[in-house]
Scaffold this motif. Structure first.
Motif, mmCIF file in Angstrom:
data_model
loop_
_atom_site.group_PDB
_atom_site.id
_atom_site.type_symbol
_atom_site.label_atom_id
_atom_site.label_comp_id
_atom_site.label_asym_id
_atom_site.label_seq_id
_atom_site.Cartn_x
_atom_site.Cartn_y
_atom_site.Cartn_z
ATOM 1 N N SER A 274 0.855 -1.188 0.000
ATOM 2 C CA SER A 274 0.000 0.000 0.000
ATOM 3 C C SER A 274 0.891 1.238 0.000
ATOM 4 C CB SER A 274 -0.899 0.004 1.238
ATOM 5 O OG SER A 274 -0.102 0.164 2.401
ATOM 6 N N GLU A 275 0.315 2.346 -0.404
ATOM 7 C CA GLU A 275 1.044 3.619 -0.396
ATOM 8 C C GLU A 275 1.515 3.917 1.032
ATOM 9 O OE1 GLU A 275 1.998 4.947 -3.111
ATOM 10 O OE2 GLU A 275 3.010 6.546 -1.982
ATOM 11 N N GLU A 276 0.651 3.613 1.981
ATOM 12 C CA GLU A 276 0.975 3.870 3.393
ATOM 13 C C GLU A 276 2.222 3.089 3.833
ATOM 14 O OE1 GLU A 276 -2.131 2.416 5.919
ATOM 15 O OE2 GLU A 276 -1.251 3.299 7.735
ATOM 16 N N ASN A 277 2.274 1.824 3.438
ATOM 17 C CA ASN A 277 3.423 1.004 3.853
ATOM 18 C C ASN A 277 4.694 1.358 3.099
ATOM 19 O OD1 ASN A 277 2.150 -0.387 5.916
ATOM 20 N ND2 ASN A 277 1.317 -1.938 4.516
ATOM 21 N N ARG A 278 4.526 1.826 1.861
ATOM 22 C CA ARG A 278 5.705 2.296 1.121
ATOM 23 C C ARG A 278 6.267 3.560 1.800
ATOM 24 N NH1 ARG A 278 7.979 2.364 -3.863
ATOM 25 N NH2 ARG A 278 6.487 0.828 -4.572
ATOM 26 N N GLU A 279 5.373 4.481 2.129
ATOM 27 C CA GLU A 279 5.819 5.727 2.779
ATOM 28 C C GLU A 279 6.441 5.467 4.147
ATOM 29 O OE1 GLU A 279 2.882 8.846 3.050
ATOM 30 O OE2 GLU A 279 2.679 8.817 0.849
ATOM 31 N N LEU A 280 5.868 4.513 4.854
ATOM 32 C CA LEU A 280 6.441 4.154 6.150
ATOM 33 C C LEU A 280 7.916 3.783 5.972
ATOM 34 C CD1 LEU A 280 6.299 3.347 9.174
ATOM 35 C CD2 LEU A 280 5.399 1.110 8.418
ATOM 36 N N GLY A 281 8.192 2.944 4.993
ATOM 37 C CA GLY A 281 9.576 2.545 4.711
ATOM 38 C C GLY A 281 10.435 3.741 4.331
ATOM 39 N N ASP A 282 9.921 4.584 3.464
ATOM 40 C CA ASP A 282 10.675 5.788 3.048
ATOM 41 C C ASP A 282 11.019 6.649 4.262
ATOM 42 O OD1 ASP A 282 10.586 5.191 0.357
ATOM 43 O OD2 ASP A 282 8.829 6.453 -0.056
ATOM 44 N N ASN A 283 10.014 6.843 5.111
ATOM 45 C CA ASN A 283 10.224 7.723 6.274
ATOM 46 C C ASN A 283 11.226 7.127 7.262
ATOM 47 O OD1 ASN A 283 8.400 9.549 5.246
ATOM 48 N ND2 ASN A 283 6.663 8.730 6.417
ATOM 49 N N MET A 284 11.174 5.810 7.394
ATOM 50 C CA MET A 284 12.114 5.154 8.315
ATOM 51 C C MET A 284 13.550 5.301 7.811
ATOM 52 S SD MET A 284 9.815 1.779 9.242
ATOM 53 C CE MET A 284 11.149 0.867 9.995
#
Ligand code: NI
Length: 187
Positions: A27-37
């Motif tokens: 999901s976009e949410e899980n992709r962004e989570l990875g990016d932010n981490m």
């Protein structure tokens, strides 16, 4: 942007939970989570940004440390040989798994630290010196890699967070600095 205020500390129940697998396609949410981490780790290693935002330097972060109980870790291990070289390992790993490991064990001589632990906990954290892992990257590709020494230790520390394990759980309480002779001590 993730700051230290987003990181939960020891004692928080999420750090003791078994985190959930991440479904694919991502999901976009899980992709962004990875990016932010990953961005957090890079910022934490940048002298100006870490000072500006008061970030403790880190080489690994697991989603449960953000109170998000998902099997996501970010790893950002700088190049120890050339200061301006490409990082040794810079990756977001979804659903990482240890497939196999060496019999040889290893520990970082000065002990381990954790962004969720605001105190120095002395003692050797004995882990496997070599591991073979699989994970999914942000493009949904399955990867298999082998790691040894320091990077292997970092990844084991982060995967532990997905299983509710803190680094000090591995320290021998009666004799924190004891290691059998065949354990490789990493400087
Ligand atoms: Ni940690």
């Amino acid at each position: 942007m993730i700051t230290m205020d987003d990181i939960i500390r020891e004692g928080h129940p999420t750090l003791r939970q078994i985190a959930e697998e991440v479904p694919f396609p991502l999901s976009e949410e899980n992709r962004e989570l990875g990016d932010n981490m990953r961005e957090f780790l890079k910022n934490s290693q940048d002298p100006e940004l870490s000072e500006k935002y008061q970030l403790r330097g880190g080489v690994g972060l697991a989603a449960p440390q953000l109170d998000i109980s998902k099997r996501v870790i970010a790893i950002e291990i700088p190049n120890m040989e050339e200061e301006d070289g490409e990082p040794f390992l810079s990756e977001v790993m979804y659903n990482p798994k240890v497939l196999s490991h060496s019999v040889q064990q290893a520990a970082i001589e000065e002990g381990e630290g954790c962004l969720s632990v605001d105190r120095h906990v002395p003692g050797l954290v004995i882990r496997n010196n070599k591991i073979s892992i699989s994970y999914f990257n942000q493009d949904g590709e399955k990867r298999n890699i082998r790691l040894k020494n320091y990077p292997a230790i970092v990844v084991q520390h982060e995967i532990d967070h997905l299983n509710g394990i803190m680094f000090y759980d591995h320290i021998n309480e009666a004799n924190p600095n004891y290691a059998p002779d065949d354990v490789l001590l990493i400087q």
